[in-house]
Write a protein that holds these residues in place. Structure first.
Motif, PDB file in Angstrom:
ATOM      1  N   ASN A   1       4.844  -6.157 -13.278  1.00  4.06           N
ATOM      2  CA  ASN A   1       4.793  -4.726 -13.334  1.00  4.06           C
ATOM      3  C   ASN A   1       4.368  -4.473 -14.895  1.00  4.06           C
ATOM      4  N   SER A   2       4.701  -5.327 -15.795  1.00  2.34           N
ATOM      5  CA  SER A   2       4.973  -5.149 -17.058  1.00  2.34           C
ATOM      6  C   SER A   2       3.863  -4.529 -18.123  1.00  2.34           C
ATOM      7  N   VAL A   3       2.660  -4.789 -17.792  1.00  3.40           N
ATOM      8  CA  VAL A   3       1.457  -4.314 -18.395  1.00  3.40           C
ATOM      9  C   VAL A   3       1.084  -2.890 -18.108  1.00  3.40           C
ATOM     10  N   GLY A   4       0.979  -2.829 -16.641  1.00  5.39           N
ATOM     11  CA  GLY A   4       0.827  -1.414 -16.172  1.00  5.39           C
ATOM     12  C   GLY A   4       1.850  -0.391 -16.425  1.00  5.39           C
ATOM     13  N   CYS A   5       3.189  -0.832 -16.208  1.00  7.31           N
ATOM     14  CA  CYS A   5       4.063   0.124 -16.673  1.00  7.31           C
ATOM     15  C   CYS A   5       4.248   0.430 -17.972  1.00  7.31           C
ATOM     16  N   ALA A   6       3.943  -0.589 -18.870  1.00  2.00           N
ATOM     17  CA  ALA A   6       3.977  -0.281 -20.473  1.00  2.00           C
ATOM     18  C   ALA A   6       2.778   0.751 -20.840  1.00  2.00           C
ATOM     19  N   ARG A   7       1.740   0.691 -20.312  1.00  2.00           N
ATOM     20  CA  ARG A   7       0.632   1.626 -20.320  1.00  2.00           C
ATOM     21  C   ARG A   7       1.109   3.083 -19.997  1.00  2.00           C
ATOM     22  N   ASP A   8       1.770   3.144 -18.581  1.00  2.85           N
ATOM     23  CA  ASP A   8       2.034   4.597 -18.474  1.00  2.85           C
ATOM     24  C   ASP A   8       2.984   5.033 -19.341  1.00  2.85           C
TER      25      ASP A   8
ATOM     26  N   PRO B   1       0.714  -1.398  -0.061  1.00  2.00           N
ATOM     27  CA  PRO B   1      -0.048   0.005   0.071  1.00  2.00           C
ATOM     28  C   PRO B   1       0.799   1.291  -0.047  1.00  2.00           C
ATOM     29  N   SER B   2       2.125   1.001   0.306  1.00  2.00           N
ATOM     30  CA  SER B   2       2.860   2.301   0.332  1.00  2.00           C
ATOM     31  C   SER B   2       3.653   2.659  -0.995  1.00  2.00           C
ATOM     32  N   THR B   3       3.436   1.893  -1.896  1.00  2.00           N
ATOM     33  CA  THR B   3       3.842   1.868  -3.458  1.00  2.00           C
ATOM     34  C   THR B   3       2.451   1.729  -4.442  1.00  2.00           C
ATOM     35  N   PRO B   4       1.612   2.672  -4.430  1.00  2.00           N
ATOM     36  CA  PRO B   4       0.435   2.657  -5.036  1.00  2.00           C
ATOM     37  C   PRO B   4       0.641   2.410  -6.635  1.00  2.00           C
ATOM     38  N   ARG B   5       1.925   2.942  -7.045  1.00  2.00           N
ATOM     39  CA  ARG B   5       1.789   3.084  -8.452  1.00  2.00           C
ATOM     40  C   ARG B   5       2.025   1.882  -8.929  1.00  2.00           C
ATOM     41  N   GLU B   6       3.016   1.091  -8.141  1.00  2.00           N
ATOM     42  CA  GLU B   6       3.489  -0.512  -8.354  1.00  2.00           C
ATOM     43  C   GLU B   6       2.365  -1.580  -8.175  1.00  2.00           C
ATOM     44  N   GLN B   7       1.431  -0.948  -7.101  1.00  2.00           N
ATOM     45  CA  GLN B   7       0.137  -1.775  -7.064  1.00  2.00           C
ATOM     46  C   GLN B   7      -0.758  -1.648  -8.393  1.00  2.00           C
ATOM     47  N   SER B   8      -0.732  -0.525  -8.955  1.00  2.00           N
ATOM     48  CA  SER B   8      -1.816  -0.574  -9.990  1.00  2.00           C
ATOM     49  C   SER B   8      -1.006  -1.350 -11.100  1.00  2.00           C
ATOM     50  N   TRP B   9       0.378  -1.061 -11.209  1.00  2.00           N
ATOM     51  CA  TRP B   9       0.976  -1.986 -12.491  1.00  2.00           C
ATOM     52  C   TRP B   9       0.652  -3.373 -12.110  1.00  2.00           C
ATOM     53  N   ASP B  10       0.700  -4.023 -11.111  1.00  2.00           N
ATOM     54  CA  ASP B  10       0.640  -5.283 -10.648  1.00  2.00           C
ATOM     55  C   ASP B  10      -0.876  -5.597 -11.089  1.00  2.00           C
TER      56      ASP B  10
END
Length: 386
Positions: free
Chosen positions: A360-367, A63-72
């Motif tokens: 992380n790959s899909v969420g990161c690629a979208r960003d 929960p302290s890394t919400p960006r990475e949570q979203s990617w996952d």
């Protein structure tokens, strides 16, 4: 109808899972794409991290890394859709190498899971917590010697595991089907990042796609040398590849009763390969690629209790195919996913995911796709086609 991005040429530097996923999403969105990789699918090098991964879907985010949570979370949903799509394909159609399997997490006595550990419970299918006396956890404890740590808590769910070599080639071929060119090129950053980008632009410019409008820097550990990012460091991981595909993916946070030290153990089947990856180690700052026999022994011991179906050797042990080390591309703070202007070049960085590159790959690629759109078109909504 002409694509709104048909005049924009993006060069992705790096052909690991981040670079290839990003290249595919860019091509689906209508960009001309060239990938330059020091190593490409099919290569084997300690410098090429993606083929060494386990790999399976299990977040390292909290929960302290919400960006990475979203990617996952986005990656789980995307892979789920991909698997549903593949089920409708004829048997002869190419597959991604991803499979959905039962998964279990174990925590030894003294290390109960926290809410942070399980933030993803609502994301996955079939999540259920259990005690050490229930189901497969009880079976593992029954096989574990008295002198070793016992499972104190567990959970089960459904998650993806990945045949990494097949998946990387799948991403490359899907991209190539949309016009992506993948070139094996090693850039030299000793003359500075701007000079390396100019060299890359000259190479990519020969592909007939026009001038380069934006770069994506997905070089992983290579960013330390290419763009001088001193925050990058390796996390060495040693794994053992054995014959047979385990019936489930297992991750264990254990406690060595002799030393009192915490350890991590995991078994991840590689779908369709007839083999399973056993791990593992996490040694920050270690560049050595030579396997340690003592670590191999520990990995085999700690996984034997949970994978009896793999104990097919003449001595009732594992049949070892290979022992190897890989270097996870970690970065102090967090992964770097941001825009930058370097001399005349527009750049979007996408590296430093440590051991989370696949999930992380899909969420990161979208960003990254959105950041490339902002770089070449100005701020606007840009999405990949699913």
């Amino acid at each position: 109808m002409a694509s709104p991005h048909e005049k924009h040429h993006v060069v992705v530097i790096g052909a690991g899972v981040t670079g290839l996923t990003t290249a595919l999403f860019l091509a689906e969105a209508g960009y001309y794409v060239t990938v330059l990789g020091a190593h490409v699918p099919g290569d084997s090098s300690i410098e090429y991290t993606s083929p060494w991964a386990g790999a399976h879907w299990l977040p390292h985010s909290t929960p302290s890394t919400p960006r990475e949570q979203s990617w996952d979370t986005q990656t789980y949903a995307h892979w789920l859709s991909l698997l549903e799509h593949e089920r409708a394909l004829p048997a002869s159609a190419p597959r991604s190498g991803i499979a959905m399997l039962p998964a279990m997490n174990f925590w030894d006595h003294g290390r109960a899971p926290t809410d942070d550990d399980l933030w993803w419970a609502s994301v996955v299918k079939g999540f259920k917590q259990m005690s050490e006396s229930q189901g497969f956890a009880a079976e593992v404890n029954g096989r574990t010697p008295v002198a070793e740590g016992k499972v104190g808590a567990a959970c089960e769910y459904e998650a993806m595991c990945v045949n990494v070599s097949k998946y990387l080639l799948y991403l490359q071929r899907r991209g190539e089907g949309l016009g992506v060119n993948v070139l094996k090129v090693k850039l030299d950053g000793r003359g500075g990042f701007e000079k390396a980008l100019s060299t890359a632009a000259g190479i990519a410019g020969k592909e007939g796609k026009g001038k380069v409008d934006c770069f994506v820097n997905a070089t992983g550990l290579g960013a330390k040398q290419l763009c001088g990012d001193e925050k990058m460091y390796p996390i060495r991981g040693q794994t053992v590849l054995v014959k047979g595909e385990a019936h489930r993916t297992i991750t264990r946070v254990g406690i060595d009763l002799k030393s009192g030290e915490k350890y991590g153990a995991y078994s991840i089947p590689r779908p369709g390969s007839g083999m399973t990856i056993l791990g593992g180690t996490k040694q920050a700052g270690v560049w050595d690629e030579t396997p340690d026999p003592k670590e191999t022994e520990r990995i085999l011991k700690q996984n034997a209790w949970a994978c009896p179906e793999l104990l097919t050797g003449a001595d009732s042990g594992f049949e070892i195919v290979s022992v190897q080390c890989g270097l996870r591309p970690a970065r102090e703070g967090d992964a770097r996913v941001e825009r930058e202007v370097v001399g005349p070049w527009r750049v979007v960085h996408a590296y430093g995911h440590a051991g989370s590159g696949y999930q992380n790959s899909v969420g990161c690629a979208r960003d990254v796709l959105a950041l490339v759109g902002e770089s070449v078109d100005g701020p606007k909504l840009v999405q990949a086609r699913l």
